[in-house]
Design a protein around this motif. Structure first.
Motif, PDB file in Angstrom:
ATOM      1  N   UNK A   4       0.860  -1.276  -0.074  1.00  0.00           N
ATOM      2  CA  UNK A   4      -0.096   0.004  -0.100  1.00  0.00           C
ATOM      3  C   UNK A   4       0.926   1.317   0.061  1.00  0.00           C
ATOM      4  N   UNK A  52      -8.541 -13.345  -3.325  1.00  0.00           N
ATOM      5  CA  UNK A  52      -9.191 -12.167  -2.543  1.00  0.00           C
ATOM      6  C   UNK A  52     -10.488 -11.614  -2.846  1.00  0.00           C
ATOM      7  N   UNK A  55     -13.276 -13.951  -1.759  1.00  0.00           N
ATOM      8  CA  UNK A  55     -13.590 -13.767  -0.488  1.00  0.00           C
ATOM      9  C   UNK A  55     -13.904 -12.441  -0.204  1.00  0.00           C
ATOM     10  N   UNK A  59     -17.903 -11.734   1.475  1.00  0.00           N
ATOM     11  CA  UNK A  59     -17.870 -11.296   2.815  1.00  0.00           C
ATOM     12  C   UNK A  59     -18.671  -9.742   2.814  1.00  0.00           C
ATOM     13  N   UNK A  84     -16.906  -1.715  10.532  1.00  0.00           N
ATOM     14  CA  UNK A  84     -15.275  -1.674  10.885  1.00  0.00           C
ATOM     15  C   UNK A  84     -14.443  -2.761  10.080  1.00  0.00           C
ATOM     16  N   UNK A  85     -15.077  -4.033  10.091  1.00  0.00           N
ATOM     17  CA  UNK A  85     -14.590  -4.979   9.341  1.00  0.00           C
ATOM     18  C   UNK A  85     -14.484  -4.871   7.771  1.00  0.00           C
ATOM     19  N   UNK A  91      -9.774  -1.739   2.743  1.00  0.00           N
ATOM     20  CA  UNK A  91      -8.449  -0.886   2.692  1.00  0.00           C
ATOM     21  C   UNK A  91      -7.322  -1.922   2.335  1.00  0.00           C
ATOM     22  N   UNK A  92      -7.319  -3.165   2.811  1.00  0.00           N
ATOM     23  CA  UNK A  92      -6.126  -3.981   2.567  1.00  0.00           C
ATOM     24  C   UNK A  92      -6.328  -4.476   1.063  1.00  0.00           C
TER      25      UNK A  92
ATOM     26  N   UNK B   8     -10.568 -11.779  12.055  1.00  0.00           N
ATOM     27  CA  UNK B   8     -11.770 -12.419  11.587  1.00  0.00           C
ATOM     28  C   UNK B   8     -12.212 -12.013  10.024  1.00  0.00           C
ATOM     29  N   UNK B   9     -11.436 -11.208   9.488  1.00  0.00           N
ATOM     30  CA  UNK B   9     -11.545 -10.760   8.081  1.00  0.00           C
ATOM     31  C   UNK B   9     -10.776 -11.655   7.214  1.00  0.00           C
ATOM     32  N   UNK B  10     -11.472 -12.556   6.253  1.00  0.00           N
ATOM     33  CA  UNK B  10     -10.862 -13.486   5.624  1.00  0.00           C
ATOM     34  C   UNK B  10      -9.941 -12.582   4.463  1.00  0.00           C
ATOM     35  N   UNK B  11     -10.326 -11.586   4.035  1.00  0.00           N
ATOM     36  CA  UNK B  11      -9.643 -11.002   2.953  1.00  0.00           C
ATOM     37  C   UNK B  11      -8.335 -10.590   3.681  1.00  0.00           C
ATOM     38  N   UNK B  12      -8.280  -9.922   4.679  1.00  0.00           N
ATOM     39  CA  UNK B  12      -7.065  -9.305   5.457  1.00  0.00           C
ATOM     40  C   UNK B  12      -6.341 -10.366   5.755  1.00  0.00           C
ATOM     41  N   UNK B  14      -6.042 -13.208   4.622  1.00  0.00           N
ATOM     42  CA  UNK B  14      -5.177 -13.874   3.370  1.00  0.00           C
ATOM     43  C   UNK B  14      -4.044 -13.202   2.940  1.00  0.00           C
ATOM     44  N   UNK B  15      -4.352 -12.045   2.865  1.00  0.00           N
ATOM     45  CA  UNK B  15      -3.180 -10.897   2.433  1.00  0.00           C
ATOM     46  C   UNK B  15      -2.059 -11.385   3.563  1.00  0.00           C
ATOM     47  N   UNK B  53      -9.931  -5.898  16.644  1.00  0.00           N
ATOM     48  CA  UNK B  53     -11.407  -6.082  16.860  1.00  0.00           C
ATOM     49  C   UNK B  53     -11.934  -7.423  16.485  1.00  0.00           C
ATOM     50  N   UNK B  82      -7.403  -1.312  13.085  1.00  0.00           N
ATOM     51  CA  UNK B  82      -7.959  -0.644  11.990  1.00  0.00           C
ATOM     52  C   UNK B  82      -8.153   0.833  12.002  1.00  0.00           C
ATOM     53  N   UNK B 103      -4.280  -0.808   9.934  1.00  0.00           N
ATOM     54  CA  UNK B 103      -4.842  -1.365   8.634  1.00  0.00           C
ATOM     55  C   UNK B 103      -5.079  -0.147   7.656  1.00  0.00           C
ATOM     56  N   UNK B 104      -4.700  -0.037   6.320  1.00  0.00           N
ATOM     57  CA  UNK B 104      -4.393  -1.108   5.561  1.00  0.00           C
ATOM     58  C   UNK B 104      -2.716  -1.508   5.986  1.00  0.00           C
ATOM     59  N   UNK B 105      -2.801  -2.883   6.198  1.00  0.00           N
ATOM     60  CA  UNK B 105      -1.114  -3.185   6.364  1.00  0.00           C
ATOM     61  C   UNK B 105      -0.108  -3.136   5.361  1.00  0.00           C
TER      62      UNK B 105
END
Lengths: 141, 313
Positions: A4, A52, A55, A59, A84-85, A91-92, B8-12, B14-15, B53, B82, B103-105
């Motif tokens: 990023x 990604x 997923x 989500x 938040x999630x 962002x990621x 708990x966020x699968x996208x984050x 996996x990254x 969180x 975050x 985040x973002x990491x």
């Protein structure tokens, strides 16, 4: 290697997929982030961005559904948690504008829903569609 | 390194997982705090990279739990928030987190954190090794300071420590014990006749008899010079005498030549005394009585056992 990069000059907008139709509108996906994620996947010999995207969209739809329910029931905690999630994962993935939108609602503390809540969900839905389109163009999703 | 990534966020997740593998680390993942705790216990990671969180057990609580666990090794904990809220970061660091990421990491931020993590965990590992070596060294030193180097029996220091324990048991529980002071007969003459090296071997032979004949619960010491001492917890004079008689007989049975001894072989004499709980007295008094009994055994012709309460065997 930076997933990023904060330097806007490093953004590669040469790929049509992430160039917004309206030049005044920010891109749905940060191309530099996507490029770095792609490189990360290439090293491992896998389609990381494709995985990604699957997923993230699964989500995101789920979070959107939770947020709709939360708004309907005035459940600020559930609304904030999902926002938040979704903000973090956006962002990621480089979905900067979606992350910003959700980030505002990701730190709600009051017992009542914010006054602008009526505009929040449509804005998220709209931005999510932009991200979905950008990802679909970019991947086979 | 072995790294546990929690989100708990699968996208984050996996990254993070892909980035960690790209950096050459072994990585396991968990999608909530409870699962992370289980993975921590079974995987014993060097580093935990955890979201702040999460439903159920939060990253903050996970950090606290890990810090409270006594795993024997140090786990470097990186909290991922975050929000980038400075109060959250303070709370995390106060809970035991070593570092944080927002985040973002950023890949380079993660890489930087892990450089520090490797250095810190390596230092902790070296400290743990040094601590173990120190404990072992202390144990060895303790053993050395409590053992007589010639015979391998406990020395005066060990005797004093054990007598203190016995004295405390006498005071608290009304326990009793017997003391036997054992002396090699005419040992000075033995040394004069056969030399000090032979004298040392004779002392070792007597020590071996004491060690071999001692029963579980009995303790034997080199008291000094050619004197040995046995402690018999919870023994009467009669039962202690049986044990000492085995020792006396054992030494006699060795048949080691000792021309200066009237019997012609190496023998020992012993004096017995008992700490009667009905009449509590300090160990020094009991040892003094045993010494007097030993003197009496010498007077009675050596190669015998005596106490101040019964007749000679």
């Amino acid at each position: 290697m930076d997933l990023h990069p904060s330097n806007p000059d490093s953004l590669d907008v040469g790929l049509g997929a992430t160039v917004p139709a309206d030049p005044s509108e920010p891109p749905a996906l940060d191309e530099a982030v996507l490029r770095q994620l792609t490189q990360l996947g290439d090293v491992a010999g896998e389609d990381l961005v494709g995985k990604l995207a699957v997923l993230f969209l699964e989500d995101a739809d789920l979070h959107l559904s939770v947020m709709r329910e939360a708004v309907a029931t005035s459940d600020v905690v559930a609304l904030s948690r999902s926002a938040h999630t979704l903000s973090g994962s956006s962002a990621n993935l480089g979905a900067t504008e979606l992350a910003r939108l959700c980030g505002v609602y990701g730190s709600l503390t009051g017992p009542d829903l914010p006054e602008d809540v009526d505009g929040f969900l449509p804005a998220v839905e709209c931005e999510l569609e932009r991200v979905r389109t950008a990802l679909a163009t970019r991947t086979t999703v | 390194m072995r790294i546990l990534a929690v989100d708990d966020d699968r996208t984050s997740l996996l990254i993070t997982q892909s980035a960690l593998r790209r950096l050459g680390h072994d990585c396991v993942i968990a999608t909530d705090g409870a699962e992370a705790w289980h993975a921590y216990r079974s995987y014993a990671p060097d580093v935990v990279v955890s979201d702040w969180t999460m439903p159920g057990l939060s990253g903050l609580q996970l950090c606290r739990d890990i810090r409270s666990a006594d795993s024997g090794t140090y786990t470097y904990f990186i909290l991922v928030t975050g929000r980038g809220d400075v109060e959250d970061i303070f709370a995390g660091m106060n809970a035991g987190a070593d570092d944080y990421l927002v985040k973002p990491m950023h890949f380079d931020d993660l890489r930087t954190r892990l450089i520090a993590a490797k250095r810190v965990t390596q230092l902790h590992l070296e400290l743990a090794v040094q601590r173990t070596e120190m404990v072992e060294l202390n144990d060895r030193l303790n053993t050395m300071t409590m053992r007589d180097p010639l015979t391998g029996l406990g020395n005066r220091r060990a005797l004093e420590a054990d007598l203190n324990v016995l004295e405390a048991r006498v005071a608290r529980y009304g326990h009793s014990y017997c003391v036997a002071l054992i002396d090699v007969d005419c040992f000075k003459s033995f040394n004069d006749t056969y030399g000090h090296q032979a004298g040392d071997r004779a002392l070792q032979a007597v020590a071996a008899q004491l060690r071999d004949q001692a029963r579980t619960g009995d303790a034997v010491y080199r008291y000094g010079g050619d004197e040995f001492l046995c402690l018999f917890p919870e023994q009467s004079i009669a039962s202690a005498r049986i044990a000492v008689e085995r020792i006396r007989g054992g030494v006699e049975h060795l048949g080691m030549a000792h021309v200066a001894n009237p019997l012609g072989i190496l023998t020992v004499s012993a004096g017995l005394a008992r700490m009667d709980p009905a009449v509590v007295r300090p160990p020094t008094a009991v040892l003094k009585e045993a010494d007097e009994a030993l003197y009496r055994a010498k007077e009675l012709g050596r190669n015998c056992i005596s106490d101040l309460t019964t007749s000679v065997v």
